[in-house]
Scaffold this motif. Sequence first.
Motif: not given
Length: 239
Positions: A68-70, A77-78, A101-102, A191-193
Amino acid sequence: MSLEGLFPIDKWNFKSQSILHDLPAEEHDQLFAHATEQRIHKNEVLFREGTFPKDIFFIKQGKVKKYRTDREGKEQIIYVANNGELIGYHAVLAEERYPDAAAALENSVVVFIPKEDFLLTLEHSTTLSQKLLKTLSHEFTVLTTSISVFAQKSVRERLAIALIVLREKFKEGTIAGNPVEIGMSRSDLAGIVGTGIENVVRALTEFKKLGILDTQGRKIFIYDVKKLIDLSGYMNASS
């Protein structure tokens, strides 16, 4: 090296690889009747947040990030989906827009399955419906674990957990005894962390000094996963 008994990896990985496993041949053929295979370049978008679903996606080869993008354009990153995994079906089942999104993390091969074929197969397949129900239940557990644990962890601990999980996803094809190579940008890792790139770089430098890993450009080579588990604090927090 296996993580069995050392780290509960099943609590961090979705099991969508099992959705199509052992699906009866007739149902498999119906599902893939009008599917198209496409080569997707690194960073190419499969679907965008807020759009209506037309397909679901089977990752035949490669890796895809769901994110997702803020408002500031920063990605969260989910999940990172691997070979054999199915994505994009949540929005189809809910009859809603994509909640995320992907995009491809690396050059990949993805099979586009029309949602009509997916829903038709689901309507007539007890096997597929049971597998989806089980998978969705497991995904809820994974997301609950991620949210609850990450909320209590430092950046250093979150990065350690992220690298443990990514090591499992990237270890396929690695010769026993060799380090697992993770190909991922610092931006994606951040983005994951859920932190800034500078914090990830700082923690990676620390891990490198401890002999846990090495880096070459965007590549990260994991040498000592046991030390990562110790640094994650996960087992200590669970005991």
